[in-house]
Design a protein around this motif. Structure first.
Motif, PDB file in Angstrom:
ATOM      1  N   TYR A 264      53.711  62.994  78.375  1.00  0.00           N
ATOM      2  CA  TYR A 264      55.225  62.178  78.746  1.00  0.00           C
ATOM      3  C   TYR A 264      54.793  60.852  79.400  1.00  0.00           C
ATOM      4  CZ  TYR A 264      59.543  61.423  80.952  1.00  0.00           C
ATOM      5  OH  TYR A 264      60.635  60.536  81.122  1.00  0.00           O
ATOM      6  N   VAL A 267      53.260  57.595  77.428  1.00  0.00           N
ATOM      7  CA  VAL A 267      54.029  56.941  76.638  1.00  0.00           C
ATOM      8  C   VAL A 267      55.097  56.406  77.221  1.00  0.00           C
ATOM      9  CG1 VAL A 267      53.508  58.232  74.422  1.00  0.00           C
ATOM     10  CG2 VAL A 267      55.258  58.900  75.751  1.00  0.00           C
ATOM     11  N   HIS A 268      55.688  57.036  78.398  1.00  0.00           N
ATOM     12  CA  HIS A 268      56.889  56.417  79.225  1.00  0.00           C
ATOM     13  C   HIS A 268      56.394  55.479  80.236  1.00  0.00           C
ATOM     14  CE1 HIS A 268      60.954  56.798  80.316  1.00  0.00           C
ATOM     15  NE2 HIS A 268      60.739  57.102  81.605  1.00  0.00           N
ATOM     16  N   GLU A 282      54.485  49.081  74.689  1.00  0.00           N
ATOM     17  CA  GLU A 282      55.826  49.121  75.347  1.00  0.00           C
ATOM     18  C   GLU A 282      56.232  50.279  75.579  1.00  0.00           C
ATOM     19  OE1 GLU A 282      60.301  48.026  73.487  1.00  0.00           O
ATOM     20  OE2 GLU A 282      58.709  47.544  72.414  1.00  0.00           O
ATOM     21  N   ALA A 283      56.985  50.685  76.425  1.00  0.00           N
ATOM     22  CA  ALA A 283      57.399  51.936  77.233  1.00  0.00           C
ATOM     23  C   ALA A 283      58.483  52.702  76.213  1.00  0.00           C
ATOM     24  CB  ALA A 283      57.892  52.093  78.665  1.00  0.00           C
ATOM     25  N   ALA A 284      58.221  53.968  75.973  1.00  0.00           N
ATOM     26  CA  ALA A 284      58.841  54.713  75.096  1.00  0.00           C
ATOM     27  C   ALA A 284      60.152  55.377  75.793  1.00  0.00           C
ATOM     28  CB  ALA A 284      58.164  55.868  74.540  1.00  0.00           C
ATOM     29  N   SER A 285      61.357  55.455  75.275  1.00  0.00           N
ATOM     30  CA  SER A 285      62.484  55.925  75.800  1.00  0.00           C
ATOM     31  C   SER A 285      61.987  57.492  76.404  1.00  0.00           C
ATOM     32  CB  SER A 285      63.706  55.843  74.836  1.00  0.00           C
ATOM     33  OG  SER A 285      63.599  56.818  73.849  1.00  0.00           O
ATOM     34  N   ARG A 286      63.044  58.148  77.389  1.00  0.00           N
ATOM     35  CA  ARG A 286      63.184  59.295  77.888  1.00  0.00           C
ATOM     36  C   ARG A 286      62.957  60.254  76.679  1.00  0.00           C
ATOM     37  NH1 ARG A 286      63.473  61.115  82.938  1.00  0.00           N
ATOM     38  NH2 ARG A 286      64.322  59.301  83.552  1.00  0.00           N
ATOM     39  N   GLU A 288      62.256  60.054  73.700  1.00  0.00           N
ATOM     40  CA  GLU A 288      61.112  59.773  72.678  1.00  0.00           C
ATOM     41  C   GLU A 288      59.651  60.318  73.573  1.00  0.00           C
ATOM     42  OE1 GLU A 288      62.040  55.644  69.871  1.00  0.00           O
ATOM     43  OE2 GLU A 288      61.008  55.658  71.956  1.00  0.00           O
ATOM     44  N   SER A 289      59.840  60.143  74.719  1.00  0.00           N
ATOM     45  CA  SER A 289      58.697  60.663  75.711  1.00  0.00           C
ATOM     46  C   SER A 289      58.540  62.124  75.813  1.00  0.00           C
ATOM     47  CB  SER A 289      58.702  59.888  77.224  1.00  0.00           C
ATOM     48  OG  SER A 289      58.940  58.554  76.924  1.00  0.00           O
ATOM     49  N   GLN A 291      59.871  63.911  73.388  1.00  0.00           N
ATOM     50  CA  GLN A 291      59.438  64.562  72.069  1.00  0.00           C
ATOM     51  C   GLN A 291      57.854  64.416  71.862  1.00  0.00           C
ATOM     52  OE1 GLN A 291      61.686  61.958  69.569  1.00  0.00           O
ATOM     53  NE2 GLN A 291      63.487  63.318  69.418  1.00  0.00           N
ATOM     54  N   HIS A 292      57.132  63.160  72.536  1.00  0.00           N
ATOM     55  CA  HIS A 292      55.774  63.079  72.481  1.00  0.00           C
ATOM     56  C   HIS A 292      55.165  64.281  73.408  1.00  0.00           C
ATOM     57  CE1 HIS A 292      52.027  61.201  71.995  1.00  0.00           C
ATOM     58  NE2 HIS A 292      51.710  61.143  73.298  1.00  0.00           N
TER      59      HIS A 292
END
Length: 380
Positions: A264, A267-268, A282-286, A288-289, A291-292
């Motif tokens: 998490y 990517v976040h 670029e930071a992923a959204s909450r 998307e994070s 999910q990753h």
């Protein structure tokens, strides 16, 4: 699940065996060889454990069918469970011993602040001498300005050049000292991290090994009960099996949660452990994070351990590696001693010390080295 994991481990072991043969020496050889051994052992234990589960299933089937040989199946299941539990418990014990040995070797290196005290004192003395030389050059320059002779301009010109050179030497000496002080702090940080990782490894393997040993005891009780009282209720065996499973499950859940948290974060908050000088992704959204984080089959590639591996490599690398040219010889030697304590020394890489040092100073091997150090930080 155990059978599928056995197949995956076997495939991974085979792939790493090929990589180890392809790279006969160096960091990439050692990393592949170590993973081949670990995954090979995982495949063997997984295959045996799958057989143990098959015996347990057979035992329950015979119970349901009320077959005459139910006691035999129960005894076989108990023996299989006890054997696999004992093997896993012994394996955890060896891992605890390996982590403890690595911890002791790192601890022997001593506190970098104490080890490097003499080096820092010499650098500080050089800085002070350069400062005094610069001050004397400016005093001489003032004296030449007050000179009335015909050679005044020539003397002043020479004094300006001397003062300029002295100031440059004083500035370089100050920068060298500051860089060395920062390196001492970095080395202290990475040594502390390496020791913490080994202590954590020891704790997890101790709990996991205790759980497997308890499961082995449960299997023994099951086998004995099957041979003496047949299929009678066995609360002791159930209690031991439940306690062992609880310990193993607790460690598994801890590892899974830690791994998910790291996935998490990478990517976040990509800027947290991004390499210096590199623009973070670029930071992923909450969403998307999250999910990753649930992608349990993916390993963390940009976390704290990788960042610490980069710091260790930068301290141990040669002058041809970007960012390592200003590292003092004493500091570089201490960092290389840390590599040896982490089991990444010349012997592990099947190299002579001189050739091993050359690989540290080869920009083409930077990625291999960072991967190797990251693996060794997590391994006992």
């Amino acid at each position: 699940t155990e059978a599928a994991g056995t197949v995956v481990s076997g495939m991974d072991a085979y792939k790493n065996m090929k990589d180890a043969k392809k790279h006969e020496t160096g960091a990439n050889h050692h990393t592949a060889k170590k993973r081949a051994k670990t995954k090979g052992a995982d495949a063997v234990v997984g295959a045996a454990n799958s057989g143990s589960y098959s015996a347990a299933i057979a035992k329950e089937v015979t119970k349901v069918q009320k077959a005459a040989d139910a006691a035999v199946a129960s005894e076989a299941s108990g023996i299989a469970s006890a054997s696999i539990g004992a093997i896993k418990g012994m394996r955890s014990a060896f891992r605890v011993g390996g982590a403890a040995g690595k911890y002791r070797q790192i601890k022997k290196l001593g506190d970098p602040h104490v080890v490097q005290a003499g080096s820092l004192a010499r650098l500080n003395e050089s800085r002070e001498q350069a400062g005094w030389a610069a001050a004397e050059a400016y005093v001489a320059l003032d004296a030449y300005w007050a000179h009335d002779g015909p050679e005044r301009l020539e003397l002043v010109s020479e004094a300006i050049d001397a003062a300029w050179d002295a100031m440059g030497e004083a500035r370089d000496a100050a920068e060298t000292l500051q860089h060395a002080e920062r390196d001492v702090e970095k080395l202290s940080t990475v040594q502390g991290y390496a020791k913490k990782k080994q202590l954590t490894k020891m704790g997890k393997e101790t709990v996991s090994g205790g759980g497997e040993s308890t499961k082995a005891a449960a299997g023994i009780v099951t086998a004995v009960a099957a041979g003496t009282v047949g299929l009678a209720s066995n609360p002791v065996g159930w209690g031991l099996a439940g306690a062992g499973a609880g310990l193993v499950l607790g460690v598994t859940m801890y590892k899974a949660l830690r791994a998910a948290t790291k996935r998490y974060e990478e990517v976040h908050h990509p800027e947290r452990w991004a390499p210096k000088g590199e623009t973070p992704a670029e930071a992923a959204s909450r969403k998307e994070s999250l999910q990753h984080a649930l992608k349990f089959w993916k390993k963390v590639s940009k976390g704290e351990r990788q960042a610490m591996a980069r710091e260790i490599y930068a301290l141990a690398a040669g002058p041809d590696i970007s960012g390592s040219g200003s590292t003092t010889a004493e500091m570089r030697e201490s960092a290389r001693s840390l590599l040896i304590a982490l089991k990444s020394g010349p012997a592990k890489h099947k190299l002579e010390p001189e050739a091993w040092v050359e690989t540290l100073n080869d920009p083409a091997k930077t990625g291999d080295w960072i991967q190797e150090i990251a693996e060794q930080l997590a391994s006992g």
